[in-house]
Write a protein that holds these residues in place. Structure first.
Motif, short mmCIF file in Angstrom:
data_model
loop_
_atom_site.label_atom_id
_atom_site.label_comp_id
_atom_site.label_asym_id
_atom_site.label_seq_id
_atom_site.Cartn_x
_atom_site.Cartn_y
_atom_site.Cartn_z
N GLY A 35 -40.06 25.25 -89.83
CA GLY A 35 -39.48 23.88 -90.69
C GLY A 35 -37.81 24.00 -90.56
O GLY A 35 -37.49 23.15 -90.59
N GLY A 36 -37.43 24.87 -90.51
CA GLY A 36 -35.85 25.19 -89.97
C GLY A 36 -35.16 24.34 -88.68
O GLY A 36 -34.36 23.86 -88.71
N LEU A 37 -36.27 24.69 -87.67
CA LEU A 37 -35.95 24.52 -86.00
C LEU A 37 -35.86 22.93 -86.81
O LEU A 37 -35.39 21.62 -85.95
N VAL A 38 -36.91 22.13 -87.06
CA VAL A 38 -37.31 20.82 -87.23
C VAL A 38 -36.24 19.90 -88.45
O VAL A 38 -35.51 18.74 -87.88
N PHE A 39 -35.82 20.90 -88.73
CA PHE A 39 -34.53 20.78 -90.21
C PHE A 39 -33.61 20.14 -88.58
O PHE A 39 -32.68 18.87 -89.42
N ALA A 40 -33.66 21.00 -87.54
CA ALA A 40 -31.80 21.45 -87.54
C ALA A 40 -31.97 19.68 -86.24
O ALA A 40 -31.88 19.23 -86.39
N PHE A 41 -33.24 19.61 -86.11
CA PHE A 41 -33.48 18.94 -85.45
C PHE A 41 -33.06 17.49 -85.58
O PHE A 41 -32.85 16.10 -85.41
N LEU A 43 -31.49 16.40 -88.35
CA LEU A 43 -30.21 16.59 -89.10
C LEU A 43 -29.11 17.18 -88.35
O LEU A 43 -27.66 16.83 -87.83
N SER A 44 -29.83 16.49 -86.20
CA SER A 44 -28.83 17.61 -85.26
C SER A 44 -27.55 16.48 -85.11
O SER A 44 -27.29 15.12 -84.83
N PRO A 45 -25.45 17.01 -85.68
CA PRO A 45 -25.57 15.65 -85.53
C PRO A 45 -24.78 15.44 -83.85
O PRO A 45 -24.85 16.61 -83.03
N GLY A 46 -24.52 14.17 -83.44
CA GLY A 46 -23.62 13.78 -81.97
C GLY A 46 -22.57 14.73 -81.60
O GLY A 46 -21.65 14.95 -82.71
N GLN A 57 -20.69 20.24 -76.14
CA GLN A 57 -22.30 18.94 -76.12
C GLN A 57 -23.22 20.21 -77.58
O GLN A 57 -24.00 19.43 -78.32
N LEU A 58 -23.37 21.21 -76.55
CA LEU A 58 -24.72 22.00 -77.79
C LEU A 58 -24.18 22.19 -78.85
O LEU A 58 -25.11 22.81 -79.60
N ALA A 59 -23.05 23.36 -79.41
CA ALA A 59 -21.93 23.60 -80.21
C ALA A 59 -22.78 23.09 -80.69
O ALA A 59 -22.96 24.22 -81.83
N PRO A 60 -22.25 21.83 -81.59
CA PRO A 60 -22.81 21.44 -82.72
C PRO A 60 -24.57 21.82 -83.21
O PRO A 60 -24.91 21.81 -84.29
N MET A 61 -25.47 21.11 -82.23
CA MET A 61 -26.66 21.48 -82.39
C MET A 61 -26.96 23.33 -83.06
O MET A 61 -27.79 24.40 -83.89
N ALA A 62 -26.30 23.67 -82.08
CA ALA A 62 -26.36 25.65 -81.75
C ALA A 62 -26.21 26.11 -82.93
O ALA A 62 -26.35 26.66 -83.98
N ARG A 63 -24.74 25.66 -83.54
CA ARG A 63 -24.64 25.92 -85.53
C ARG A 63 -25.77 25.95 -85.90
O ARG A 63 -25.47 26.77 -87.09
N ILE A 65 -28.94 25.37 -85.97
CA ILE A 65 -30.04 26.12 -85.91
C ILE A 65 -29.78 27.19 -86.47
O ILE A 65 -30.68 27.52 -86.95
N ALA A 66 -28.44 28.30 -85.66
CA ALA A 66 -28.63 29.19 -86.77
C ALA A 66 -27.89 28.96 -87.69
O ALA A 66 -28.72 30.54 -88.91
N LEU A 67 -28.07 28.38 -88.31
CA LEU A 67 -28.11 28.66 -89.87
C LEU A 67 -28.94 28.13 -90.26
O LEU A 67 -29.33 28.54 -91.62
N SER A 68 -30.09 26.99 -89.69
CA SER A 68 -31.35 26.39 -90.94
C SER A 68 -32.08 27.34 -90.76
O SER A 68 -33.25 27.54 -91.22
N VAL A 69 -32.43 28.18 -89.23
CA VAL A 69 -33.63 28.75 -88.81
C VAL A 69 -33.49 30.12 -90.18
O VAL A 69 -35.22 30.17 -90.30
#
Length: 138
Positions: A35-41, A43-46, A57-63, A65-69
Motif C-alpha cells: 500500500g505504501g508503494l502504491v501511495f508513493a506511485f 503521489l510521485s512528484p515530478g 529524476q529518481l531522487a524525489p520518487m526514491a525519497r 518510497i523510502a518514507l511511505s513504505v
C-alpha cells in the motif's frame, strides 16, 4: 450473536489462527508495504532535473518510497496484530464459557447473514463514492 453465528466464528477462527500471530502480523506488514508503494506511485512528484540526470529524476520518487513504505508497513503490522489479538481474545473467551469448536462449518440461514449484507452494502456505497470522486477530480 446467535448460536450459528458463534459456531461459524469459532470454526473460521480455529482455522485462520493456525499460522500464528507473528506470521499474520508479517502478512499485514507486507500488505501495508505494498500500500505504501502504491501511495508513493500515486503521489510521485515530478522532477525539475534535466533528462540526462537520472539520479536527479529518481531522487524525489526514491525519497517518497523510502518514507511511505516503512510507514505503511508499520500501520499494516499494527492493524493485523490488533485484529489478531481481539479475535483471539474473543475466541478464548467463548471457549472458556463452554462453547466448543464445531467439526464442520455451520449452515447459516438468511437471517444470520443480515449484518454481513449491511456491511457489504455500506462498503459498496463508500467505494462507489470514492470512485466517483476520482473520476470527477482525477
Amino acid at each position: 450473536m446467535n448460536e450459528r453465528q458463534r459456531d461459524l466464528f469459532l470454526w473460521l477462527w480455529s482455522r485462520r489462527r493456525k499460522p500464528g500471530q507473528t506470521a499474520i502480523a508479517l502478512r499485514g506488514a507486507l500488505i501495508g508495504a505494498l500500500g505504501g508503494l502504491v501511495f508513493a506511485f500515486m503521489l510521485s512528484p515530478g522532477s525539475d532535473a534535466p533528462a540526462y540526470d537520472i539520479i536527479g529524476q529518481l531522487a524525489p520518487m526514491a525519497r517518497l518510497i523510502a518514507l511511505s513504505v516503512p510507514a505503511f508497513a508499520f500501520i499494516g503490522w499494527l492493524g493485523a496484530n490488533r485484529v489478531y489479538a481481539a479475535q483471539e481474545a474473543m475466541f478464548q473467551s467463548m471457549l472458556a464459557s463452554g462453547a466448543e469448536v464445531p467439526a464442520q462449518k455451520p449452515v447459516m440461514q438468511a437471517s444470520d447473514r443480515g449484518p454481513a449484507v449491511a456491511v457489504g452494502i455500506a462498503v459498496a456505497i463508500i467505494a462507489g463514492f470514492i470512485i466517483f470522486l476520482f473520476v470527477q477530480y482525477g
